[in-house]
Design an enzyme around this catalytic site. Structure first.
Site, mmCIF file in Angstrom:
data_model
loop_
_atom_site.group_PDB
_atom_site.id
_atom_site.type_symbol
_atom_site.label_atom_id
_atom_site.label_comp_id
_atom_site.label_asym_id
_atom_site.label_seq_id
_atom_site.Cartn_x
_atom_site.Cartn_y
_atom_site.Cartn_z
ATOM 1 N NE ARG A 97 -3.777 0.145 1.965
ATOM 2 C CZ ARG A 97 -5.049 0.653 2.572
ATOM 3 N NH1 ARG A 97 -5.169 0.133 3.986
ATOM 4 N NH2 ARG A 97 -5.819 1.475 2.351
ATOM 5 C CG ASP A 245 -3.523 6.868 6.083
ATOM 6 O OD1 ASP A 245 -4.661 7.153 6.396
ATOM 7 O OD2 ASP A 245 -3.086 5.543 6.092
#
Ligand code: MRU
Length: 354
Positions: A97, A245
């Site tokens: 990711r 994030d």
């Protein structure tokens, strides 16, 4: 780290002891609580990619464990050869990711441990890497507790807090970042209630945030993403807290898609917008948020709810999984080393560089 207590009852999405790893399958919550066993790095890589485990800090923890699994299975007596193979394993895990920087942070830490100990035997390197993965896991929960204590001072008694996505125990080794602040405020005796955005399309808000707060008996009300503006206009939200994030050096914040919209709504209604994130989420190598890679996920997440078709066959779809909230919309960034506000460039460099 000293002065932190670990609550044995806290939700922990990753179990790692005696060389064994189990992860709570977050794709199935809240309907089913299924723990999956992991024994090799390819399995862990797939768990991160498919979001069995998700949330920036938890992805970092899982990657560290995966890297150790890979290291354990390398067959060579040469430390140099071992390191070459280990780097390849880390590259596979890094490709799962792109947005959560904690993934790259954890792998860099594992690699730097190995690199610094290349004069040791392969056996010693393997043992050391297991300890490093364990340390990353345990430190993550402890720093969430610290972060919670730093941030809870910002929440007045009686606060009604909107959150987006899941930045809770399930997104970390335990306790949570944004929800860690809520937990710490509740532990300090404040009456706090949470309004959880459902968070289309993966539904981290309705499936995960609602589940873990309900388990913790913290009052939580679920809303659809498009209801936040209405509730703000009615004076029913006192502040917003989200996780992150990746935070660029200037304080621009990448978080779950929809966070930017919430931040604009908060600005319009004069509601504080807080971001809670550990130092490992701060990426000082990026000057601003425009450089943060944004993951595009499968269109199936938008067109289907499990296997139920929600949109016409062949329709054009976009599915960016994150967006970037510019620093001007962020009231403060809460870290385990203190709360940064105002001059993010200087403040983040100070807390992250320490
Ligand atoms: O796609 P996800 O579920 O991994 O996205 C998670 C988020 O956006 C969280 O808000 C973020 O990782 C912070 S978790 C403490």
């Amino acid at each position: 780290m000293s002065g932190c207590q670990i609550d044995p009852n806290t939700i922990r999405p990753i179990r790692f002891f005696n060389g064994q790893c189990q992860m709570l399958d977050q794709r199935l919550l809240p309907a089913e609580e299924i723990w999956l066993d992991y024994r090799d790095y390819l399995g862990v890589a797939e768990a991160i990619r498919s979001m069995v485990v998700r949330g920036a800090p938890a992805i970092g923890v899982a990657a560290a464990i995966g890297a150790w699994f890979g290291a354990r299975d390398i067959e060579t007596e040469s430390s140099e050869e071992f390191f070459t193979e280990f780097e390849k394993i880390c590259a596979v895990l890094a490709a799962t990711r792109p947005t959560a920087v904690n993934l790259f942070w954890a792998l860099a830490r594992m690699k730097s441990f190995a690199r610094a100990n290349l004069d040791r035997s392969v056996m010693e390197l393997k043992i050391g890497l297991e300890y490093e993965a364990l340390a990353i896991t345990q430190e993550d929960e402890q720093l969430c507790i610290k972060l919670g204590r730093q941030g809870q001072r910002l929440l007045p008694d009686g606060a009604r807090v909107l959150t987006h996505c899941n930045a809770g125990a399930l997104a970390t080794a335990g306790y949570g970042t944004a929800l860690g602040v809520v937990r710490a405020a509740v532990a300090a005796g404040k009456q706090i209630s949470v309004i959880a955005d459902e968070t289309r399309p993966f539904l981290q808000g309705s499936r995960l945030t609602a589940w873990e707060l309900q388990k913790d008996k913290i009052p939580v009300t679920l809303i659809c993403d498009n209801m936040a503006g209405y509730l703000m206009s009615k004076g029913e939200i006192d502040c917003v807290i989200v996780g992150a994030d990746r935070i660029a050096a200037n304080g621009d914040v990448a978080n779950k898609i929809g966070t930017y919209t919430v931040a604009i709504l908060a600005k319009e209604h004069n509601i504080p917008f807080y971001v809670a994130a550990p130092i490992s989420t701060i990426d000082l190598s990026l000057a601003d948020g425009s450089q943060i890679p944004i993951e595009e996920r499968s269109t199936h997440e938008i067109t289907h709810l499990k296997e139920i078709q929600l949109a016409p066959e062949g329709i054009a779809v976009r599915n960016p999984a994150f967006d970037v909230t510019p620093n001007r919309l962020v009231t403060a960034i809460i870290t385990e080393r203190g709360v940064v506000e105002g001059d993010y460039l200087a403040g983040l460099a100070e807390v992250a560089g320490r």
